[in-house]
Design an enzyme around this catalytic site. Structure first.
Site, PDB file in Angstrom:
ATOM      1  N   ARG A 149       0.818  -1.225   0.000  1.00 13.15           N
ATOM      2  CA  ARG A 149       0.000   0.000   0.000  1.00 13.15           C
ATOM      3  C   ARG A 149       0.845   1.266   0.000  1.00 13.15           C
ATOM      4  O   ARG A 149       0.313   2.365  -0.192  1.00 13.15           O
ATOM      5  CB  ARG A 149      -0.921   0.000   1.218  1.00 13.15           C
ATOM      6  CG  ARG A 149      -1.926  -1.147   1.246  1.00 13.15           C
ATOM      7  CD  ARG A 149      -2.594  -1.263   2.604  1.00 13.15           C
ATOM      8  NE  ARG A 149      -1.639  -1.683   3.638  1.00 13.15           N
ATOM      9  CZ  ARG A 149      -1.961  -1.828   4.929  1.00 13.15           C
ATOM     10  NH1 ARG A 149      -3.193  -1.579   5.322  1.00 13.15           N
ATOM     11  NH2 ARG A 149      -1.042  -2.206   5.793  1.00 13.15           N
ATOM     12  N   HIS A 207       4.919   3.240   8.408  1.00 13.43           N
ATOM     13  CA  HIS A 207       3.535   3.544   8.061  1.00 13.43           C
ATOM     14  C   HIS A 207       2.609   3.030   9.152  1.00 13.43           C
ATOM     15  O   HIS A 207       2.973   2.135   9.920  1.00 13.43           O
ATOM     16  CB  HIS A 207       3.153   2.941   6.703  1.00 13.43           C
ATOM     17  CG  HIS A 207       3.137   1.440   6.679  1.00 13.43           C
ATOM     18  ND1 HIS A 207       2.018   0.696   6.967  1.00 13.43           N
ATOM     19  CD2 HIS A 207       4.113   0.542   6.427  1.00 13.43           C
ATOM     20  CE1 HIS A 207       2.293  -0.593   6.870  1.00 13.43           C
ATOM     21  NE2 HIS A 207       3.570  -0.709   6.553  1.00 13.43           N
TER      22      HIS A 207
END
Length: 214
Positions: free
Chosen positions: A52, A104
């Site tokens: 992602r 992240h």
């Protein structure tokens, strides 16, 4: 998953590539010829392998602008030859000016490090993140459960910044008078925005003397 489905997925990627190359060529006839001449990135990105987190897309950059190294949980082990080779090449040969260690939110590697469930060979890779949890257990335990993963992910990034900024190849660049900065960021999946952790190291004055080599 059937072989037909798998082949369809792969064929789609190849067809998408052809479409992408055609669109780029139509916009800039010299794009690929120029790309083939070499790379001069100003930034080295050390990030997680999570699918992602697509570096070019989220930074609106073009091929050749960012030199990239990715692994599980964006770790920067000082003994990892893969990471060290990328950093050495980026700093010494490509002359990058910025190194960003990027984690992240919702990182699966960080979550796994906080768990007691075995994840195979990754248990060895994630062990230092477990150690990081233990070293900061008081701080982490005081947080709501859903915030612990995110904070441990930030601490992992901060540790990565420290490791990179203490590498001899970075110190050598500073001795040559080059401006090399090491940054710590977190990409927030829910918003698409980068969070700067404010831990940038920009020169030897920020380095503890024990790490400075003659």
């Amino acid at each position: 998953m059937s072989a037909q489905t798998t082949n369809g997925t792969i064929c789609r990627l190849v067809e998408n590539n052809k479409e992408w190359a055609s669109e780029i060529q139509a916009k800039n006839a010299d794009f690929f010829q120029n790309l083939a001449k070499g790379q001069t990135p100003k930034v080295l990105w050390i990030g997680c392998a999570d699918s992602r987190v697509t570096v070019d897309l989220l930074t609106k950059t073009q091929p050749g602008e960012i030199f990239v190294h990715r692994n599980i949980a964006n770790r920067v082990p000082s003994e990892d030859l893969s990471a060290l080779s990328v950093i050495e090449y980026g700093v010494k040969h490509l002359k990058v000016e910025h190194i960003v260690v990027v984690g992240h939110t919702g990182c699966g590697g960080v979550k796994a490090a906080m768990s007691n469930s075995s994840v195979g060979i990754l248990d060895h890779w994630l062990r230092p993140i477990k150690d990081l949890y233990v070293a900061n257990e008081a701080q982490l335990s005081a947080l709501p459960e859903e915030e612990r993963v995110e904070r441990l992910g930030e601490l992992n990034v901060i540790q990565g910044v420290s490791t990179v900024s203490n590498l001899p190849v970075v110190h050598d660049a500073w001795k040559e008078g080059r401006e090399v900065q090491v940054h710590g960021w977190v990409f927030q999946l829910a918003s698409g925005l980068i969070k700067d952790l404010g831990v940038t190291v920009a020169g030897p004055k920020q380095i503890q003397s024990i790490y400075k080599l003659d």
